[in-house]
Design a protein around this motif. Structure first.
Motif, PDB file in Angstrom:
ATOM      1  N   LEU A 136       0.895  -1.149   0.000  1.00 33.57           N
ATOM      2  CA  LEU A 136       0.000   0.000   0.000  1.00 33.57           C
ATOM      3  C   LEU A 136       0.936   1.201   0.000  1.00 33.57           C
ATOM      4  N   TYR A 137       0.815   2.064  -1.016  1.00 33.92           N
ATOM      5  CA  TYR A 137       1.815   3.111  -1.196  1.00 33.92           C
ATOM      6  C   TYR A 137       1.205   4.347  -1.850  1.00 33.92           C
ATOM      7  N   HIS A 138       1.881   5.453  -1.654  1.00 39.28           N
ATOM      8  CA  HIS A 138       1.521   6.704  -2.300  1.00 39.28           C
ATOM      9  C   HIS A 138       1.784   6.564  -3.800  1.00 39.28           C
ATOM     10  N   PRO A 139       0.887   7.035  -4.660  1.00 39.11           N
ATOM     11  CA  PRO A 139       1.074   6.878  -6.108  1.00 39.11           C
ATOM     12  C   PRO A 139       2.312   7.582  -6.659  1.00 39.11           C
ATOM     13  N   LYS A 140       2.869   8.512  -5.912  1.00 38.04           N
ATOM     14  CA  LYS A 140       4.073   9.196  -6.394  1.00 38.04           C
ATOM     15  C   LYS A 140       5.248   8.226  -6.565  1.00 38.04           C
ATOM     16  N   PHE A 141       5.276   7.134  -5.785  1.00 42.29           N
ATOM     17  CA  PHE A 141       6.316   6.124  -5.984  1.00 42.29           C
ATOM     18  C   PHE A 141       6.301   5.637  -7.428  1.00 42.29           C
TER      19      PHE A 141
ATOM     20  N   ASP B 148      17.533   2.470 -14.896  1.00 48.61           N
ATOM     21  CA  ASP B 148      17.156   1.442 -13.929  1.00 48.61           C
ATOM     22  C   ASP B 148      17.165   2.053 -12.539  1.00 48.61           C
ATOM     23  N   THR B 149      16.049   1.919 -11.827  1.00 51.70           N
ATOM     24  CA  THR B 149      15.904   2.609 -10.548  1.00 51.70           C
ATOM     25  C   THR B 149      15.131   1.761  -9.553  1.00 51.70           C
ATOM     26  N   ILE B 150      15.662   1.680  -8.343  1.00 51.88           N
ATOM     27  CA  ILE B 150      14.984   1.032  -7.223  1.00 51.88           C
ATOM     28  C   ILE B 150      14.430   2.131  -6.336  1.00 51.88           C
ATOM     29  N   MET B 151      13.140   2.044  -6.028  1.00 52.91           N
ATOM     30  CA  MET B 151      12.502   3.044  -5.185  1.00 52.91           C
ATOM     31  C   MET B 151      12.742   2.701  -3.706  1.00 52.91           C
ATOM     32  N   VAL B 152      13.044   3.737  -2.931  1.00 48.36           N
ATOM     33  CA  VAL B 152      13.396   3.570  -1.529  1.00 48.36           C
ATOM     34  C   VAL B 152      12.443   4.397  -0.668  1.00 48.36           C
ATOM     35  N   ALA B 153      11.882   3.746   0.343  1.00 47.50           N
ATOM     36  CA  ALA B 153      10.995   4.411   1.302  1.00 47.50           C
ATOM     37  C   ALA B 153      11.759   4.628   2.599  1.00 47.50           C
TER      38      ALA B 153
ATOM     39  N   GLU C 274      14.409   1.759   3.208  1.00 46.74           N
ATOM     40  CA  GLU C 274      14.211   0.371   2.806  1.00 46.74           C
ATOM     41  C   GLU C 274      13.616   0.260   1.415  1.00 46.74           C
ATOM     42  N   PHE C 275      13.865  -0.877   0.810  1.00 49.41           N
ATOM     43  CA  PHE C 275      13.341  -1.190  -0.509  1.00 49.41           C
ATOM     44  C   PHE C 275      11.823  -1.104  -0.466  1.00 49.41           C
ATOM     45  N   ALA C 276      11.245  -0.331  -1.380  1.00 51.11           N
ATOM     46  CA  ALA C 276       9.803  -0.104  -1.383  1.00 51.11           C
ATOM     47  C   ALA C 276       9.039  -1.100  -2.248  1.00 51.11           C
ATOM     48  N   GLY C 277       9.727  -2.044  -2.893  1.00 55.01           N
ATOM     49  CA  GLY C 277       9.033  -3.054  -3.699  1.00 55.01           C
ATOM     50  C   GLY C 277       8.586  -2.547  -5.055  1.00 55.01           C
ATOM     51  N   ILE C 278       9.154  -1.430  -5.498  1.00 53.24           N
ATOM     52  CA  ILE C 278       8.819  -0.839  -6.802  1.00 53.24           C
ATOM     53  C   ILE C 278      10.138  -0.549  -7.512  1.00 53.24           C
TER      54      ILE C 278
ATOM     55  N   HIS D  77      26.146  -3.150 -13.693  1.00 54.94           N
ATOM     56  CA  HIS D  77      24.936  -2.503 -14.221  1.00 54.94           C
ATOM     57  C   HIS D  77      24.656  -1.239 -13.414  1.00 54.94           C
ATOM     58  N   ASN D  78      24.267  -0.197 -14.092  1.00 58.35           N
ATOM     59  CA  ASN D  78      24.013   1.099 -13.462  1.00 58.35           C
ATOM     60  C   ASN D  78      22.596   1.129 -12.897  1.00 58.35           C
ATOM     61  N   VAL D  79      22.433   0.653 -11.677  1.00 58.64           N
ATOM     62  CA  VAL D  79      21.131   0.655 -11.006  1.00 58.64           C
ATOM     63  C   VAL D  79      21.152   1.805 -10.014  1.00 58.64           C
ATOM     64  N   ARG D  80      20.198   2.716 -10.169  1.00 55.04           N
ATOM     65  CA  ARG D  80      20.115   3.906  -9.322  1.00 55.04           C
ATOM     66  C   ARG D  80      19.130   3.657  -8.184  1.00 55.04           C
ATOM     67  N   VAL D  81      19.207   4.501  -7.169  1.00 59.17           N
ATOM     68  CA  VAL D  81      18.225   4.471  -6.096  1.00 59.17           C
ATOM     69  C   VAL D  81      17.533   5.825  -6.045  1.00 59.17           C
ATOM     70  N   ARG D  82      16.267   5.792  -5.748  1.00 60.41           N
ATOM     71  CA  ARG D  82      15.480   7.024  -5.631  1.00 60.41           C
ATOM     72  C   ARG D  82      14.769   7.001  -4.289  1.00 60.41           C
ATOM     73  N   HIS D  83      15.251   7.798  -3.356  1.00 63.25           N
ATOM     74  CA  HIS D  83      14.632   7.883  -2.037  1.00 63.25           C
ATOM     75  C   HIS D  83      13.426   8.799  -2.111  1.00 63.25           C
ATOM     76  N   CYS D  84      12.341   8.357  -1.549  1.00 62.74           N
ATOM     77  CA  CYS D  84      11.091   9.128  -1.526  1.00 62.74           C
ATOM     78  C   CYS D  84      10.731   9.411  -0.074  1.00 62.74           C
ATOM     79  N   PRO D  85      11.415  10.365   0.545  1.00 63.60           N
ATOM     80  CA  PRO D  85      11.197  10.605   1.974  1.00 63.60           C
ATOM     81  C   PRO D  85       9.772  11.065   2.261  1.00 63.60           C
ATOM     82  N   SER D  86       9.276  10.568   3.366  1.00 61.67           N
ATOM     83  CA  SER D  86       7.973  10.977   3.919  1.00 61.67           C
ATOM     84  C   SER D  86       6.764  10.519   3.118  1.00 61.67           C
TER      85      SER D  86
END
Length: 167
Positions: free
Chosen positions: A21-26, A36-41, A78-82, A122-131
């Motif tokens: 269950l997540y905010h649609p902005k993720f 390539d991007t891993i979303m981080v909560a 943490e990994f947000a599963g997206i 492989h160039n895998v980026r992380v995108r932190h989505c604070p709050s």
């Protein structure tokens, strides 16, 4: 998890775990990522976190549950599963997954294999989505958290606005 051949031919693939269950902005941020991007909560404190650390340039530096105290302190959250994956990374993922399966070593979590590919170059980026409100639902306690803490922060977003899910 093996990704089907048809998905590999697409320009990119969005992987969204089904127990979230997540905010649609993720999703908006993942869809519009240029690579390539891993979303981080923010870390949930659930005790089951997959911690994520980034290198100074934003590349994935660590992913795992067994983070040392130093890595936990350094983690973005943490990994947000997206995750957004390019066709190239999907092909590499499939090749590696098939190899592991042939060797009888398959069975890990898909994000761990993505981390291995990142470590291999492989160039895998992380995108932190604070709050941003987010939770994984694996246990009755997680479900209670989703109902009482996360859903109340999100329900106003869905009131007659299906377009919030579009980039």
């Amino acid at each position: 998890m093996l990704i089907g051949a048809a998905a590999v031919e697409a320009p990119h693939l969005l992987v969204v775990e089904s127990n979230l269950l997540y905010h649609p902005k993720f999703v908006k941020l993942a869809i519009t990522a240029a690579e390539d991007t891993i979303m981080v909560a923010d870390a949930s404190g659930s005790g089951d976190e997959v911690f994520i650390c980034a290198e100074p340039d934003g590349r994935l530096g660590y992913l795992g549950k067994g983070a040392s105290a130093r890595l936990r302190q350094r983690s973005l959250g943490e990994f947000a599963g997206i995750t957004r994956l390019s066709a190239g990374l999907c092909r590499s993922y499939m090749d590696q997954a098939r190899s592991l399966q042939t060797e009888g070593k398959a069975g890990g979590h898909y994000e761990e294999l993505i981390f291995e590919l990142a470590q291999a170059g492989h160039n895998v980026r992380v995108r932190h989505c604070p709050s941003l409100p987010w939770t994984e639902v694996d246990t009755p306690d997680d479900l209670e958290r989703a109902r009482t803490k996360i859903y109340p922060q999100l329900e106003h977003l869905w009131a007659g606005k299906p377009e919030i899910f579009l980039p």
